[in-house]
Design an enzyme around this catalytic site. Structure first.
Site, PDB file in Angstrom:
ATOM      1  N   SER A  58       0.943  -1.165   0.261  1.00 14.34           N
ATOM      2  CA  SER A  58      -0.159   0.480  -0.085  1.00 14.34           C
ATOM      3  C   SER A  58       0.865   0.754  -0.328  1.00 14.34           C
ATOM      4  O   SER A  58       1.934   1.010  -0.702  1.00 14.34           O
ATOM      5  CB  SER A  58      -1.280   0.102   1.482  1.00 14.34           C
ATOM      6  N   GLU A 104      -9.336  -5.793  -4.175  1.00 12.41           N
ATOM      7  CA  GLU A 104      -8.809  -4.779  -3.183  1.00 12.41           C
ATOM      8  C   GLU A 104      -9.342  -3.685  -2.420  1.00 12.41           C
ATOM      9  O   GLU A 104      -9.198  -3.383  -1.414  1.00 12.41           O
ATOM     10  CB  GLU A 104      -7.339  -3.476  -4.279  1.00 12.41           C
ATOM     11  N   HIS A 152      -7.638  -5.438   0.491  1.00 14.59           N
ATOM     12  CA  HIS A 152      -6.564  -4.885   0.227  1.00 14.59           C
ATOM     13  C   HIS A 152      -5.699  -5.523   1.502  1.00 14.59           C
ATOM     14  O   HIS A 152      -6.343  -5.628   2.627  1.00 14.59           O
ATOM     15  CB  HIS A 152      -6.637  -3.347   0.425  1.00 14.59           C
TER      16      HIS A 152
END
Length: 462
Positions: free
Chosen positions: A205, A321, A394
């Site tokens: 990320s 995600e 995610h």
């Protein structure tokens, strides 16, 4: 090649701490207080630089005993609560907030080494505003023990402390911190058994976003040989100037002696002012172009091409995600909860935003680096716990790389039972990451997950 490596650490205290048994770890640089447990040694909270508030980091003289009182402490940059805290199982539990956070922790196999080991430097995610390098949920013991690598976890400044919004202070302090950390690794990791010529930066990320920007940053040349970028939000990195100007005006002048409460209030105003910038407002803080150590936005792609030759790069994204954000954003949660249409809307939004923020520009970035001479691989991850409602959301792969079962036990991200099987489920993925650190490539185009999970990593064409 035989390494001039420390002998077996000397145990200094009879009682074990919560993170391992205290030991004295001898190196050519001196004897470091450390912790030994389950086949690994942890040298924790080593200071890699120092910095006053809103000032660039400065190198420090290495002092092996400076962090002796911190070897059982988890330090984080001070930060307001994160909306993702509950979903991730309250990852900051047990941490100590401290602005004196420019520290790194080294985890290596216990015992003597036959040769220098690959070094994997972890840069955590958290939208550049939350998290820390040495959290319980990022415990690299399994990766280190199974794969015979050294993992260095870096903590740096976040939010307004790391990315000030006004024009009176350096804008990219968090990036400058990371450069200082990688420089420290380059200069000193050999003393701990690592190969300074075989350093892989891996991050997820915003951590992946930071590493991508380091590849173009002044002062970072030659510090990183290999890169693993997991879920880098490259689709929202451009066109941020107007948003940043609104954030600057809303936060106002930043006082170096203000209380943390006042700074967090200014940070909240800046975040609120970012609203209206579309998907960019989901990560409003972060690197700013045209401010040291980065070139102007228009020059970034040329800089990446210029620096690409000789790099080995792996870019990955997760299949679902943005299902993560339906769990932490009240407006999205309300939309998904609507009868009939909610489920359909959620699926369409997840597919579209996953593509726009992650998949599309990861592939574009891969082609850009390949044009500059980098060896690039791209892969999608669709692994998730059996029966999981979030799909491959995610950050879901992070627990597989760092399978600290207790730390992930309360994470709704891994429900219904994914946390319990992390060690077995992530073995192949940990082997793949370590293999990339050694060889600069994935040995297989597919990497399955194991017991209790389904799906895995699949290489695709950029």
């Amino acid at each position: 090649m035989t390494q001039t490596d420390p002998t077996t650490p000397e145990r200094t205290e009879p009682e074990a701490s919560g993170l391992g048994t205290p030991v004295a770890f001898p190196t050519p640089l001196g004897v470091f207080p450390a912790l030994a447990d389950d086949g690994v040694v942890r040298i924790r909270n080593v200071r890699y630089a120092t910095a006053a508030r809103f000032a660039p980091p400065s190198p420090v003289e290495l002092d092996p005993t400076e962090s002796a009182h911190l070897r059982s402490v988890r330090i984080a940059c001070p930060q307001p609560p994160s909306p993702s805290e509950q979903l991730l199982g309250r990852p900051l539990r047990g941490t100590t907030p401290d602005e004196d956070c420019l520290r790194l922790s080294i985890t290596r196999p216990e015992g003597e080494l036959d040769e220098p080991l690959p070094v994997m430097v972890w840069v955590h995610g958290g939208s550049h505003v939350s998290g820390a390098g040495d959290l319980a949920g990022y415990d690299p013991a399994a990766l280190v023990r199974e794969q015979r690598v050294i993992v260095v976890a870096v903590t740096s400044r976040l939010g307004l402390l790391g990315y000030p919004t006004d024009g009176a202070h350096p804008a990219n302090l968090g990036l400058l911190d990371l450069i200082a950390a990688f420089r420290w690794v380059r200069e000193h990791v050999a003393a701990f058994g690592g190969d300074p010529d075989l350093v892989t930066a891996f991050g997820q990320s915003s951590g992946a976003d930071a590493i991508a920007h380091l590849l173009a940053a002044d002062g970072a040349e030659g510090l990183i040989r290999r890169v693993i970028l997991q879920s880098a939000p490259l689709g929202i990195r451009t066109g941020r100037r107007e948003m940043q100007e609104r954030m600057r005006d809303a936060a106002g002048p930043l006082d170096p002696v203000a209380s943390l409460d006042d700074l967090f209030a200014a940070q909240a105003r800046a975040k609120a002012a970012a609203a209206g910038s579309g998907l960019r407002s989901s990560m409003p803080f972060g690197p700013r172009y045209g401010r040291a150590p980065l070139p102007a936005e228009a020059d970034m792609e040329d800089r990446w091409r210029e620096r690409a030759a000789g790099l080995d790069v792996l870019l990955t994204w997760n299949h679902d995600e943005t299902s993560f954000f339906f769990e932490v954003d009240p407006k999205l949660a309300a939309l998904a909860a609507r009868p009939v249409v909610g489920r359909l809307a959620r699926g369409l939004i997840v597919r579209r935003t996953t593509d726009v923020v992650y998949r599309r520009d990861a592939r574009r970035f891969a082609r850009l680096l390949a044009d500059g001479g980098a060896n690039v691989q791209v892969a999608g991850f669709d692994g998730h716990p059996e029966g999981g409602a979030l799909g491959s959301a995610h950050a879901i792969e992070v627990g597989l790389l760092f399978p600290a079962t207790d730390a992930w036990a309360d994470s709704a991200l891994l429900a219904p039972d994914g946390a319990r099987t992390l060690v077995e489920a992530g073995a192949a993925l940990r082997a793949a990451w370590a293999g990339f650190a050694r060889e600069g490539r994935l040995a297989s185009p597919t990497v399955p997950t194991g017991h209790g999970w389904t799906g895995g990593l699949r290489s695709v064409t950029p």
